[in-house]
Scaffold this motif. Sequence first.
Motif, PDB file in Angstrom:
ATOM      1  N   ARG A 136       0.831  -1.222   0.000  1.00 47.21           N
ATOM      2  CA  ARG A 136       0.000   0.000   0.000  1.00 47.21           C
ATOM      3  C   ARG A 136       0.857   1.260   0.000  1.00 47.21           C
ATOM      4  O   ARG A 136       0.562   2.211  -0.717  1.00 47.21           O
ATOM      5  CB  ARG A 136      -0.939  -0.024   1.200  1.00 47.21           C
ATOM      6  N   THR A 137       1.903   1.261   0.788  1.00 46.91           N
ATOM      7  CA  THR A 137       2.788   2.433   0.859  1.00 46.91           C
ATOM      8  C   THR A 137       3.446   2.702  -0.493  1.00 46.91           C
ATOM      9  O   THR A 137       3.438   3.831  -0.983  1.00 46.91           O
ATOM     10  CB  THR A 137       3.877   2.211   1.933  1.00 46.91           C
ATOM     11  N   LYS A 138       4.024   1.656  -1.089  1.00 47.06           N
ATOM     12  CA  LYS A 138       4.715   1.828  -2.377  1.00 47.06           C
ATOM     13  C   LYS A 138       3.729   2.145  -3.503  1.00 47.06           C
ATOM     14  O   LYS A 138       4.042   2.923  -4.398  1.00 47.06           O
ATOM     15  CB  LYS A 138       5.519   0.574  -2.707  1.00 47.06           C
ATOM     16  N   ALA A 139       2.562   1.524  -3.475  1.00 45.62           N
ATOM     17  CA  ALA A 139       1.571   1.764  -4.525  1.00 45.62           C
ATOM     18  C   ALA A 139       1.071   3.203  -4.492  1.00 45.62           C
ATOM     19  O   ALA A 139       0.826   3.808  -5.550  1.00 45.62           O
ATOM     20  CB  ALA A 139       0.407   0.792  -4.385  1.00 45.62           C
ATOM     21  N   VAL A 142       3.464   5.662  -6.444  1.00 43.25           N
ATOM     22  CA  VAL A 142       3.584   5.635  -7.909  1.00 43.25           C
ATOM     23  C   VAL A 142       2.262   5.326  -8.616  1.00 43.25           C
ATOM     24  O   VAL A 142       2.263   4.988  -9.797  1.00 43.25           O
ATOM     25  CB  VAL A 142       4.652   4.601  -8.345  1.00 43.25           C
ATOM     26  N   HIS A 143       1.148   5.457  -7.921  1.00 39.82           N
ATOM     27  CA  HIS A 143      -0.154   5.149  -8.518  1.00 39.82           C
ATOM     28  C   HIS A 143      -0.425   6.079  -9.708  1.00 39.82           C
ATOM     29  O   HIS A 143      -0.103   7.273  -9.659  1.00 39.82           O
ATOM     30  CB  HIS A 143      -1.264   5.289  -7.471  1.00 39.82           C
ATOM     31  N   PRO A 144      -1.015   5.571 -10.789  1.00 41.12           N
ATOM     32  CA  PRO A 144      -1.299   6.404 -11.965  1.00 41.12           C
ATOM     33  C   PRO A 144      -2.204   7.604 -11.668  1.00 41.12           C
ATOM     34  O   PRO A 144      -2.126   8.620 -12.357  1.00 41.12           O
ATOM     35  CB  PRO A 144      -1.987   5.441 -12.936  1.00 41.12           C
ATOM     36  N   ASP A 145      -3.042   7.540 -10.650  1.00 37.62           N
ATOM     37  CA  ASP A 145      -3.870   8.690 -10.279  1.00 37.62           C
ATOM     38  C   ASP A 145      -3.040   9.788  -9.622  1.00 37.62           C
ATOM     39  O   ASP A 145      -3.342  10.967  -9.748  1.00 37.62           O
ATOM     40  CB  ASP A 145      -4.990   8.262  -9.323  1.00 37.62           C
ATOM     41  N   VAL A 146      -1.973   9.391  -8.910  1.00 37.31           N
ATOM     42  CA  VAL A 146      -1.095  10.357  -8.254  1.00 37.31           C
ATOM     43  C   VAL A 146      -0.129  10.960  -9.266  1.00 37.31           C
ATOM     44  O   VAL A 146       0.155  12.160  -9.219  1.00 37.31           O
ATOM     45  CB  VAL A 146      -0.307   9.678  -7.108  1.00 37.31           C
ATOM     46  N   LYS A 147       0.363  10.146 -10.199  1.00 37.79           N
ATOM     47  CA  LYS A 147       1.302  10.615 -11.224  1.00 37.79           C
ATOM     48  C   LYS A 147       0.743  10.304 -12.603  1.00 37.79           C
ATOM     49  O   LYS A 147       1.188   9.375 -13.279  1.00 37.79           O
ATOM     50  CB  LYS A 147       2.666   9.932 -11.036  1.00 37.79           C
TER      51      LYS A 147
END
Length: 178
Positions: A136-139, A142-147
């Motif tokens: 969860r922390t790593k996702a 770099v999640h596509p919604d965040v970047k």
Amino acid sequence: MSGSRRSLDWGFPRWRSYDATERQATTVRECDRHGCTEKGDCPAPKAPNSPDRWYFCQKHAAEYNSRWDYFEGLDKAEKAERAKAEQTENAGYAEAQHYGWSSGGDGSRSADEMRALEVLELEADADFTAIKKAFRTKAKEVHPDVKPGDAEAAKQFQTIQLSYEVLKAAEERRVWKG
């Protein structure tokens, strides 16, 4: 019937004397580990591709093998080639891996699980709650919604997600076995 004589090898107790060869002590090889007096019945290679062997007791053989590097002295390409050949050769045994006796944290993780743990930057003995937390922390990073629009971040997210799926499937197998 004067010539026939009954054998003394019949019945219980044994009626004839024991041979001297049966009374001799058997030689028992001691463990090659200095100071150990246990029976050394586990052979271990002294060097890669060498016919010479150490003979250890069960405890010291496990200790020796824990640090053994099968691919020592090979370059990266040779390591990959030999690992692939071994994996192909042993593919039939993978079908029966759910019959294993061991559980997580004792060296029973597969190479895929170990690579997945490396991606999540976790130790080999990490439990599933730590795996879930690290995922969860790593996702989130770099999640596509965040970047949005970042191809490298999307690739990292897919790698993290795949690693989590591998570890989740392994955990489900362990729980099912348990």
